[in-house]
Each structure stands twice: as C-alpha cells, then as structure tokens.
Scaffold this motif. Structure first.
Motif, PDB file in Angstrom:
ATOM      1  N   GLU A 259       0.712  -1.269  -0.026  1.00 50.66           N
ATOM      2  CA  GLU A 259      -0.074  -0.075  -0.075  1.00 50.66           C
ATOM      3  C   GLU A 259       1.000   1.203   0.127  1.00 50.66           C
ATOM      4  O   GLU A 259       0.865   2.075   0.969  1.00 50.66           O
ATOM      5  CB  GLU A 259      -1.086   0.053   1.109  1.00 50.66           C
ATOM      6  CG  GLU A 259      -2.011   0.796   1.048  1.00 50.66           C
ATOM      7  CD  GLU A 259      -3.147   0.626   0.025  1.00 50.66           C
ATOM      8  OE1 GLU A 259      -3.248  -0.702  -0.652  1.00 50.66           O
ATOM      9  OE2 GLU A 259      -3.942   1.439  -0.377  1.00 50.66           O
ATOM     10  N   THR A 260       1.746   1.489  -0.935  1.00 51.00           N
ATOM     11  CA  THR A 260       2.634   2.163  -1.021  1.00 51.00           C
ATOM     12  C   THR A 260       2.775   2.819  -2.584  1.00 51.00           C
ATOM     13  O   THR A 260       2.716   2.378  -3.568  1.00 51.00           O
ATOM     14  CB  THR A 260       4.084   1.320  -0.806  1.00 51.00           C
ATOM     15  OG1 THR A 260       3.921   0.912   0.436  1.00 51.00           O
ATOM     16  CG2 THR A 260       5.280   2.501  -0.769  1.00 51.00           C
ATOM     17  N   VAL A 261       3.100   4.117  -2.645  1.00 46.87           N
ATOM     18  CA  VAL A 261       3.747   4.927  -3.679  1.00 46.87           C
ATOM     19  C   VAL A 261       5.388   5.075  -3.788  1.00 46.87           C
ATOM     20  O   VAL A 261       5.648   5.725  -2.649  1.00 46.87           O
ATOM     21  CB  VAL A 261       2.897   6.031  -4.126  1.00 46.87           C
ATOM     22  CG1 VAL A 261       3.455   6.754  -5.416  1.00 46.87           C
ATOM     23  CG2 VAL A 261       1.213   5.703  -4.407  1.00 46.87           C
TER      24      VAL A 261
ATOM     25  N   VAL B 242      -1.916   5.496   2.395  1.00 45.15           N
ATOM     26  CA  VAL B 242      -1.041   5.178   1.582  1.00 45.15           C
ATOM     27  C   VAL B 242       0.395   5.733   1.829  1.00 45.15           C
ATOM     28  O   VAL B 242       0.591   7.008   1.964  1.00 45.15           O
ATOM     29  CB  VAL B 242      -1.325   5.706   0.065  1.00 45.15           C
ATOM     30  CG1 VAL B 242      -0.548   5.236  -1.005  1.00 45.15           C
ATOM     31  CG2 VAL B 242      -2.675   5.306  -0.428  1.00 45.15           C
TER      32      VAL B 242
ATOM     33  N   MET C 133       6.290  16.180  -4.748  1.00 45.27           N
ATOM     34  CA  MET C 133       5.303  15.217  -5.337  1.00 45.27           C
ATOM     35  C   MET C 133       4.912  14.041  -4.406  1.00 45.27           C
ATOM     36  O   MET C 133       3.456  13.845  -4.313  1.00 45.27           O
ATOM     37  CB  MET C 133       6.044  14.707  -6.528  1.00 45.27           C
ATOM     38  CG  MET C 133       6.144  15.268  -7.677  1.00 45.27           C
ATOM     39  SD  MET C 133       6.846  14.529  -9.295  1.00 45.27           S
ATOM     40  CE  MET C 133       5.363  13.743  -9.908  1.00 45.27           C
TER      41      MET C 133
ATOM     42  N   THR D 111       4.278  14.724  -1.323  1.00 41.77           N
ATOM     43  CA  THR D 111       3.253  15.390  -0.567  1.00 41.77           C
ATOM     44  C   THR D 111       1.766  15.519  -1.009  1.00 41.77           C
ATOM     45  O   THR D 111       1.089  15.229  -0.556  1.00 41.77           O
ATOM     46  CB  THR D 111       3.965  16.717  -0.296  1.00 41.77           C
ATOM     47  OG1 THR D 111       5.200  16.598   0.478  1.00 41.77           O
ATOM     48  CG2 THR D 111       2.809  17.672   0.411  1.00 41.77           C
ATOM     49  N   GLY D 112       2.065  15.723  -2.312  1.00 38.80           N
ATOM     50  CA  GLY D 112       0.859  15.851  -3.095  1.00 38.80           C
ATOM     51  C   GLY D 112       0.017  14.453  -3.012  1.00 38.80           C
ATOM     52  O   GLY D 112      -1.280  14.458  -3.000  1.00 38.80           O
ATOM     53  N   ILE D 113       0.693  13.232  -3.216  1.00 39.68           N
ATOM     54  CA  ILE D 113       0.324  12.142  -3.093  1.00 39.68           C
ATOM     55  C   ILE D 113      -0.312  11.719  -1.877  1.00 39.68           C
ATOM     56  O   ILE D 113      -1.624  11.160  -1.703  1.00 39.68           O
ATOM     57  CB  ILE D 113       1.245  10.918  -3.613  1.00 39.68           C
ATOM     58  CG1 ILE D 113       1.705  11.175  -5.199  1.00 39.68           C
ATOM     59  CG2 ILE D 113       0.859   9.596  -3.408  1.00 39.68           C
ATOM     60  CD1 ILE D 113       2.784  10.601  -5.657  1.00 39.68           C
TER      61      ILE D 113
ATOM     62  N   ARG E  16      -6.818  12.572   2.450  1.00 37.40           N
ATOM     63  CA  ARG E  16      -7.914  13.539   2.378  1.00 37.40           C
ATOM     64  C   ARG E  16      -9.267  12.595   2.000  1.00 37.40           C
ATOM     65  O   ARG E  16     -10.528  12.722   2.606  1.00 37.40           O
ATOM     66  CB  ARG E  16      -7.998  14.406   1.396  1.00 37.40           C
ATOM     67  CG  ARG E  16      -9.166  15.395   0.809  1.00 37.40           C
ATOM     68  CD  ARG E  16      -8.639  16.377  -0.130  1.00 37.40           C
ATOM     69  NE  ARG E  16      -9.947  16.959  -0.788  1.00 37.40           N
ATOM     70  CZ  ARG E  16     -10.378  18.052  -0.087  1.00 37.40           C
ATOM     71  NH1 ARG E  16     -10.093  18.522   1.038  1.00 37.40           N
ATOM     72  NH2 ARG E  16     -11.397  18.756  -0.705  1.00 37.40           N
ATOM     73  N   ARG E  17      -8.944  11.461   1.348  1.00 32.87           N
ATOM     74  CA  ARG E  17      -9.916  10.529   1.016  1.00 32.87           C
ATOM     75  C   ARG E  17      -9.908   9.473   1.933  1.00 32.87           C
ATOM     76  O   ARG E  17     -10.688   8.421   1.690  1.00 32.87           O
ATOM     77  CB  ARG E  17      -9.635   9.995  -0.493  1.00 32.87           C
ATOM     78  CG  ARG E  17      -9.811  10.938  -1.571  1.00 32.87           C
ATOM     79  CD  ARG E  17      -9.954  10.396  -2.740  1.00 32.87           C
ATOM     80  NE  ARG E  17      -9.667  11.138  -3.776  1.00 32.87           N
ATOM     81  CZ  ARG E  17      -8.699  10.810  -4.613  1.00 32.87           C
ATOM     82  NH1 ARG E  17      -8.070   9.858  -4.718  1.00 32.87           N
ATOM     83  NH2 ARG E  17      -8.489  11.909  -5.765  1.00 32.87           N
TER      84      ARG E  17
ATOM     85  N   ARG F 222      -1.156  13.526   0.679  1.00 31.41           N
ATOM     86  CA  ARG F 222      -2.307  14.676   1.116  1.00 31.41           C
ATOM     87  C   ARG F 222      -3.549  13.958   0.509  1.00 31.41           C
ATOM     88  O   ARG F 222      -4.621  14.180   0.970  1.00 31.41           O
ATOM     89  CB  ARG F 222      -1.809  15.943   0.846  1.00 31.41           C
ATOM     90  CG  ARG F 222      -0.776  16.383   1.964  1.00 31.41           C
ATOM     91  CD  ARG F 222      -1.310  17.357   2.782  1.00 31.41           C
ATOM     92  NE  ARG F 222      -0.297  18.168   3.265  1.00 31.41           N
ATOM     93  CZ  ARG F 222      -0.575  19.621   3.610  1.00 31.41           C
ATOM     94  NH1 ARG F 222      -1.716  19.926   3.487  1.00 31.41           N
ATOM     95  NH2 ARG F 222       0.350  20.398   4.072  1.00 31.41           N
ATOM     96  N   THR F 223      -3.321  13.721  -0.802  1.00 32.69           N
ATOM     97  CA  THR F 223      -4.684  13.410  -1.623  1.00 32.69           C
ATOM     98  C   THR F 223      -5.122  12.185  -0.793  1.00 32.69           C
ATOM     99  O   THR F 223      -6.478  12.095  -0.825  1.00 32.69           O
ATOM    100  CB  THR F 223      -4.159  13.313  -2.979  1.00 32.69           C
ATOM    101  OG1 THR F 223      -3.761  14.606  -3.766  1.00 32.69           O
ATOM    102  CG2 THR F 223      -5.692  13.047  -3.921  1.00 32.69           C
ATOM    103  N   TYR F 224      -4.548  11.197  -0.706  1.00 31.88           N
ATOM    104  CA  TYR F 224      -5.047  10.036  -0.236  1.00 31.88           C
ATOM    105  C   TYR F 224      -5.700  10.170   1.016  1.00 31.88           C
ATOM    106  O   TYR F 224      -6.695   9.543   1.480  1.00 31.88           O
ATOM    107  CB  TYR F 224      -4.187   8.926  -0.449  1.00 31.88           C
ATOM    108  CG  TYR F 224      -3.948   8.383  -1.879  1.00 31.88           C
ATOM    109  CD1 TYR F 224      -5.160   7.781  -2.583  1.00 31.88           C
ATOM    110  CD2 TYR F 224      -2.777   8.321  -2.364  1.00 31.88           C
ATOM    111  CE1 TYR F 224      -4.940   7.185  -3.653  1.00 31.88           C
ATOM    112  CE2 TYR F 224      -2.486   7.980  -3.866  1.00 31.88           C
ATOM    113  CZ  TYR F 224      -4.008   7.298  -4.422  1.00 31.88           C
ATOM    114  OH  TYR F 224      -3.767   6.923  -5.580  1.00 31.88           O
TER     115      TYR F 224
ATOM    116  N   ARG G 145      -7.733   7.228   2.963  1.00 33.30           N
ATOM    117  CA  ARG G 145      -6.601   6.165   2.472  1.00 33.30           C
ATOM    118  C   ARG G 145      -5.313   6.396   3.003  1.00 33.30           C
ATOM    119  O   ARG G 145      -4.733   7.296   2.854  1.00 33.30           O
ATOM    120  CB  ARG G 145      -6.516   5.949   1.030  1.00 33.30           C
ATOM    121  CG  ARG G 145      -7.885   5.304   0.344  1.00 33.30           C
ATOM    122  CD  ARG G 145      -7.561   5.085  -1.171  1.00 33.30           C
ATOM    123  NE  ARG G 145      -6.596   4.217  -1.459  1.00 33.30           N
ATOM    124  CZ  ARG G 145      -6.243   3.969  -2.854  1.00 33.30           C
ATOM    125  NH1 ARG G 145      -6.796   4.644  -3.751  1.00 33.30           N
ATOM    126  NH2 ARG G 145      -5.432   3.209  -3.151  1.00 33.30           N
TER     127      ARG G 145
END
Lengths: 402, 452
Positions: free
Chosen positions: B176-178, B230, B215, B217-219, B225-226, B221-223, B228
């Motif tokens: 569960e990683t980027v 990640v 980059m 950070t954007g990933i 917010r939803r 924070r977006t997850y 998840r």
C-alpha cells in the motif's frame, strides 16, 4: 453553498472565485507580485471553509507545481497561480506537466521579466513558456477571468485533451482593476463541470499499480518510437483542444448567458480595410480607438486573440483574409525575430493562408506601461499607411517616447 | 520458508583474552559453576579461539545421541540437552568438532550453550566487542516470507548495496505504497523500468531530481483527504537529497509532511559517472574532483544531512548501514510508524563498488568498517527523546583501515589523512554532545517537579 450574485472585485479575486467554484481538492500557493492577493484570497477562502481543499503553503513555485503533480496523479483536481520569476522557477515541473497529461489549471497573472528589476505587468513571462504544451488563454476583462477559469477545467479534463491550462490575466490591469462581476451559483457550476475525471489515464495508486515515466529513448528500437507516440499524442491533444475550447465556450454561453470569443474575436472586421491585432486587457482601449477611427470614417477592424496555444490557425486565417493590412500589438518581445511573439504567429498565419499582406509589429505596455486609446490611434494610423508603404524592418515601440 | 536462527559470533581480532565471558557464564544457574564456552589463548596471547556450541544446522551431537537426550529446537534452533534421557555415553562429544558440548562430572550433566534463551550474557559482558549476537536469523524469519516488491533482474552494478536496501525496504513497507525514485542509480537500475515496462510491483515514478518530497506530499495528502493510508516512500540518492533536492525536502520537513524518506548516500552522482555531490567525503576522488598536479580530490567536507534533518525536528531521523541489518530493520519499523505522523528520514550510508573503487565482494565488509572506525555513526533521533546512538563505538579502529579499502582515497597525503582522522573525531564529539544533552534532559524529566 454559493448562490449567484453580483459582486465588485478585481481580477485576482475573480480568479480566486473561479477556483472556489471549480472545487479543487488541492490548492498550492506561493506569493509573487502581482499574483499575491490571489493567493491570499484563496488561503482565506479555505480558512473560512468557503472552499474545502488542501492548502499547500509551500516553500517556492517549484514545489507549488510539484505537489500538484503528485496530487493530480493521485486523482485530485488542482489549482495554483503564479507569474514572472515564479513561473521561471516553476519551469522544471511546468514543462513536464503537458507530457504527463495532467489537467492542472493555473492562472498566470502576467508580469514582465527582469532585468531591470520589474514587478509590473507585461506578457513576457507567459510568452516565454508558450511552447511546452500548456493551453494558454488570455482574458480581456475581470468577468472573463472568472468565466474562463471555470471553463478551463472542462477543457483540461476533456478526455481528448487532458492537458494543463493557463488562464492568463494581465498583471496590474486585470489583477488590481476593480469592476462589477456576476458570480455564478455553485449548483450551476457543478452541473456545468460534471464529475472530476483526473487520473483515469495515468495514476499513482496502489489499487492500479503502474510505472510513471519509465526511461524511454535510444538510437533505435522501441524507445524512440514510444517517445514519438507521446509527442504525437500531446500534439493531438492540443489540436483537439481547439474544438473543445469552442464547444465549452458555446455551452457556457447557453448556461450562463455570457458569450466570449473562444479562439479569435473579430471586432468590426467584416467591412474593414485593415485591422489591428491585440491580446489581453489592452483590447478594451484598442476597441475604443477603433470606434473613434470608425467615427472618422476609417474602415478599421480588430482581431483579438484569446487562445494563443494551441494557436487557432484556421480562425486566424479566416480573420486576416478580410483585410489588406495588419498592425499587431504585442505586450512582449521575441528576441529571435526582432518583433513580438504574436506578430510572428500572425506572419505564420498569413503564409499558411497564402496572403502576403503588410503586417507591422508594435510592442507596447512593457513593464506596466499604459496602452491608451492614443497609442492605438498611432497603431491605426501607421497600419493604414502600411497598406501603401509596406511594413518597416523594425518593430515600433509604442511607449518609447511616453 | 524454513526457519533461520540467531548465532553468537566471535571476532578473534578484537578479543583481549580478559575472560569475562567465561566468568559470567559460569555464574549462570544452568552452568553449575563451569562456563559453557571457553576462550582458548595461544601461549604468547597472540591468538584466540572460541569453543562454544554452534547450534549446528545438522548437529552431529544430536545424530550421535542414542538416547534421544539431545534435540534441536524447531523455533529457535537451539540444541537442548535433557538430563532425564541421557545415558552418559559421551558419543555427543565425539560428534562435535567445536568443543561445544562437554561433560560436567560433578554436576552430572552435559554442558552446552543455550544462548541464554535469546539474550546471551557473554555478549552483554564482552567489552571488546569480540562476541556479538547476530540476530539476522530472527530477521529472516520475520521478513523472509514477505513478497519482494521489486521485479527480479534489476541492473544494479555487482556488489551494489542499494539494490539490497531497496528490496528489503519495500518488502517491509508493503504494497500500500507509492514509491518515488528520482533520477539516479535506483531509477537507473530499472526500478521505474524502460520503454513502458516496470521494475516494481507497486506504483512507482520518476520525480524530478529536485521535487521528490513535493510530489510525494501531493500524493500522501490527496489519499489522506480521502481516508486512505498510502505510504509515500522516497528512495533517493544523495544528489537529490543534499544538493538540488534539498529545498523541497526541507520545506516538506518544516511542514511536517507524512513521508517515509530514505536517502541512499553513495557520496556522489554515481549513475551519471561518479561526479561529486555535497555528500562526497573529503579527499575523495570523483570525476569532477579529480586527482592531478593541482587538485587532490574533494577539498571540502561533506554536508551532514541527517543532522540537518534532525534540526528540522522531524518525527524520526536515523542513520543506517547495511552492515547492520537488524539495526536498519529496527529503524525502519520506527520510521514507518513515524511517517504516519510526520516526516521520517533515514540516511543510509551506501558504499559504491564502482565509484569508490573496491571489489564488489567487499561491500558489506566496507559497511562494517565504516561503522567500526566511526567514519559513519549509527544513531536515531525523535523530538521527544533526542539523539541516541544505536551502535556506539567507543574504541574505534583507526580510520586509516577504512580509507585503505577504497581506490578513491589511494592518493591521500598524510595531511589529508590527518584531516579525515580529526574530522571523524570531531563529528563523533559533536554527536555525543547532542546525545548527552538528550540524556540529561531525560534524567531531568525523571526528577519530580516541586509540589508534585
């Protein structure tokens, strides 16, 4: 919920309202004159709960766009604004945004470049980055800033486009110029924009694992061919954008009652002998000058470019086919041709349309200088004369002797 | 996957023959007054050997025992003796070539090591560091069955410990990683793949060399917010961290972004041909700090990136070296947890056989030497506990023994070596200042305030 109402605001606030109504998931900000108040409006909107978005108050424009790259790859709708040196610092992620096909919308509050040190308006910043694959739309009025910003998301996120969009408004004139503006309601904007559709094509999501940006290239084999497919896809997206920009402007007019020329506006052109070509907020004074010349009996028209990238070549060829001479007014300089960047595009259109008429390059409004009706009277006079004398070799600098 | 076991290891080069290990062992309840290990000293005290049970994989003693009195534990691998079954035939001692099992007539028992059930007293008491307890077996049991989330066949240089590092790291961090691998060796070895293929089984991307932290950070924070969780993992080289990537990382650290940021420091731009970075150590030959009449390798000391991250008061900061895998895993555990609250930064010192000029077979040995000489120090930091050494080396071997391992230092003048020796000492001194301050703060906090 925001309801439709009439407000009085400047262009920066208009852009901020446009962003609010577009419901981005993430907004990144870093201040730079003359964009700063836009960043402040957005921060306050988020602080007040008017906009529910992540606020990334990062340490520079490079990171501003970089966090939005990450967010968009994770599926977020995103917004930011910058200009001038900020745009220059942002350039590394900026010129990667189109080939990543990220539908990020960014306002450029256009500003002249340094050196000498200058924080006033001018389009040198936006013109310098015109050729890396972003859609560039220039606004004429405060209302057009808001309307175009919302439309920009529809254009950017169109499945056949998937490209970042710059909505450009002139620093000082539009950023700080205050006037009446119609604020649309949130429900109407939601219905217009539809659901978010950000990362169906490229994603960084553990549920859909993929490698983003594998190494590609080489002297032969599959690498360069793959690279060509990326480049061609980007060119196709840009060409699709021309059609989509028109469609979206049509729909906006139907839903909200305001019709903006999507690509090129023709003003009093049909019976004109010659025309002046403008871009951005200067067009207001230029139209007044055209009206005055018409009153004197001069058959002059005006062509305003809204969409500069992709360049609307067919629309421009149609427009220039109606006249015998052109005076092209740039608010930026191209150092390659000793004229303005818009002037060169017009020359290209004339060749494309097999129409070798005189086209003079005027450069004005640099570093915040006023472009007045008086300046455009000169443009009209010299363009009228060019019908017989032909264009000179050098550009005419409108504010040189102000 | 089968079980692996921990072992007691002996470095006779460090042994001084003090005998403390035997003394402490003899006092243990199960020893009945006689040590279950023996340090055998050469008459001139120039050489030492250790007689101790190796807890063999296929123990001869067990096979020889006709009474079933010896058995190897399935979980911990320890060979145990059961007095009730023993017939006293001594066939077990015939089987053992290590002197690991011997009769203790007075106590009517066979004497052998049982590793003190996981915490050997002999290792604890050994001041010279000759005895150590290698927990790699427990590590293997813990992670051996986890999936390797990188594809087979990454094209790292032979002997590269970056590949070892990233494979261990990612299998531990989980799917569960980027993963961000900025331009450099890790991306260059194919982690993001070539021409549309991928080298990784989880989402992976090339950030710019400059914007890895942003980059991610954007990933993240977006997850978040939803809803998840990640993990946003960076596997970045030193150039993208200490040099051109520093601004975005510093900004993310200041904002407390929830990233798991791992810097693989091979002291330069090794993927592009071994140019110097801000992390290149003093005196190093690189292709842009060459050795000639007027230049003698790098003329400046390296930036101390982990200390700078500590000054950002990240949730967790640690240094690591793959010569000490258990230390790394312990830190990785803490970093994974910390990255859910804020920035977790691990700085891994990664010797580069290609760029530093040493045999690819010697990578792990160079890792060990870097720590044993104090050229590299292993520590960790949290805002609450401050800095703590995780593997303090109080009696370091001379730094020259580290320097001589590498071709990149071959040209060093005595003055340059002196400089390195001095900065090595100074650096440890500086770190100790932080560690001491942290220790004092801890003790001060233990003292109840007046009125409590």
């Amino acid at each position: 919920m925001i309801t439709a109402k009439t407000i009085v605001c400047d262009g920066n606030e208009a852009a901020a309202w446009g962003a609010v109504l577009s419901r981005p998931d993430m907004v990144a900000v870093y201040p730079i004159t003359p964009q700063s108040s836009l960043a402040e409006y957005l921060s306050q909107f988020i602080a007040d709960g008017i906009l529910d978005a992540e606020l990334l108050d990062v340490e520079g424009e490079h990171s501003v766009l970089s966090v939005l790259h990450g967010a968009a790859l994770a599926g977020a709708r995103t917004y930011t604004a910058t200009c001038g040196q900020g745009l220059a610092f942002m350039f590394e992620p900026y010129f990667r945004t189109p080939p990543l096909r990220l539908p990020i919308v960014t306002s450029l509050v256009t500003r002249d470049g340094i050196t000498p040190q200058c924080v006033w308006g001018g389009q040198q910043d936006a013109m310098t980055v015109k050729d890396v694959g972003w859609v560039h739309m220039y606004c004429e009025t405060v209302q057009e800033v808001l309307d175009t910003l919302i439309m920009a998301y529809r254009i950017a996120e169109h499945r056949q486009v998937m490209l970042p969009v710059n909505v450009n408004h002139d620093g000082n004139y539009l950023s700080y110029g205050v006037c009446r503006m119609e604020l649309p309601g949130q429900a109407e904007v939601d219905a217009f924009l539809g659901p978010k559709d950000i990362n169906w094509h490229v994603a960084l999501d553990p549920d859909r694992p993929m490698a983003v940006d594998p190494l590609t290239g080489g002297a032969g084999g599959p690498g360069p061919a793959l690279f060509v497919s990326y480049r061609k896809g980007l060119c196709d997206g840009m060409q699709h954008a021309l059609r989509v920009i028109e469609e979206v402007h049509d729909e906006w007019a139907l839903r909200f009652g305001r019709r903006w020329a999507p690509l090129v506006e023709e003003y009093k052109l049909d019976d004109a002998d010659f025309a002046i070509v403008t871009i951005g907020s200067m067009t207001g004074a230029a139209k007044d000058a055209v009206d005055q010349a018409r009153a004197r009996g001069e058959r002059v028209g005006l062509i305003k470019v809204k969409t500069f990238r992709p360049f609307p070549i067919e629309a421009m060829v149609r427009a220039v086919s109606k006249v015998e001479a052109l005076g092209v007014v740039d608010r930026a300089v191209s150092f390659g041709w000793n004229s303005g960047p818009l002037h060169q595009e017009v020359l290209g259109a004339l060749y494309y349309g097999r129409r070798p008429i005189p086209a003079i390059s005027f450069i004005g409004g640099l570093a915040g200088a006023d472009l007045t009706v008086g300046h455009f009277r000169r443009v009209i006079e010299q363009t009228a004369a060019a019908r017989w004398t032909g264009p000179g070799q050098a550009p005419i600098w409108l504010n040189e002797n102000d | 996957m089968g079980n692996a076991f921990n072992t007691i290891t002996f470095d006779k080069g460090r042994c001084d023959g003090c005998g403390d290990c035997m003394t402490v062992c003899a006092k243990l309840p199960g020893s009945a007054g006689r040590s279950r290990l023996s340090v055998i000293v050469a008459p001139d005290r120039s050489d030492f050997e250790l007689a101790i049970c190796r807890q063999c994989g296929q123990p001869k003693c067990v096979m020889n025992c006709p009474a079933g009195a010896l058995a190897k534990g399935e979980q911990d691998g320890i060979v145990r003796w059961e007095g009730a079954k023993c017939v006293g035939c001594l066939l077990c001692t015939v089987g053992c070539r290590y002197g690991g099992i011997v009769p203790h007539a007075e106590a009517r028992q066979m004497s052998k090591c049982d590793q003190c059930e996981g915490d050997p007293a002999c290792v604890t008491v050994c001041k010279s560091g000759a005895l150590s307890f290698n927990r790699a077996g427990a590590l293997y049991n813990r992670v051996g069955n986890l999936e390797d989330l990188f594809a087979p066949g990454l094209s790292a240089c032979q002997g590269c410990n970056s590949e070892l590092l990233i494979r261990h790291t990612l299998r531990h961090v989980g799917p569960e990683t980027v993963v961000a691998t900025p331009p450099g060796c890790i991306a260059g070895m194919g982690a993001v793949g070539y021409n549309g293929q991928t080298g990784t089984k989880v989402p992976v991307f090339h950030p710019l060399l400059t914007n890895t932290a942003s980059m991610l950070t954007g990933i993240r924070r977006t997850y978040k917010r939803r809803g998840r969780d990640v993990t946003a993992l960076a596997l970045a080289g030193d150039g993208g961290v200490v040099d051109v990537g520093f601004q975005s990382l510093s900004g993310a650290a200041e904002r407390g972004e929830e990233l798991l940021f791992i810097c693989v420091d091979n002291e330069g731009y090794m993927n592009t041909g071994m140019q110097r970075s801000g992390s290149t150590s003093y005196g190093s030959w690189t292709s842009t700090t060459p050795v000639g009449k007027r230049m003698h390798g790098k003329s400046r000391d390296s930036k101390d990136m982990p200390l700078m991250m500590m000054m950002h008061r990240c949730e967790y900061v640690a240094t690591a070296s793959l010569g000490f895998m258990d230390d790394y895993y312990a830190k990785l555990d803490k970093a994974i947890a910390a990255a859910k609250r804020g920035m977790a930064y691990i700085h891994v010192y990664a010797p580069c056989p290609t760029g530093w000029r040493f045999p690819s077979s010697a990578t792990i040995e160079t890792c060990r030497k870097s720590v044993e000489t104090n050229f590299v120090t292993l520590w960790e930091y949290t805002p609450d506990a401050g800095l703590r050494f995780t593997r303090p080396v109080d009696n370091p071997i001379p730094v020259e023994e580290y320097l001589r391992l590498f071709g990149k230092y071959r040209h060093l003048s005595p003055e340059q070596v002196t400089h390195i020796r001095q900065t090595t000492v100074d650096k440890v001194k500086h770190l100790k200042m932080h560690a001491r301050a942290a220790e004092e703060a801890r003790q001060a906090n233990d003292v109840p305030l007046k009125g409590e």
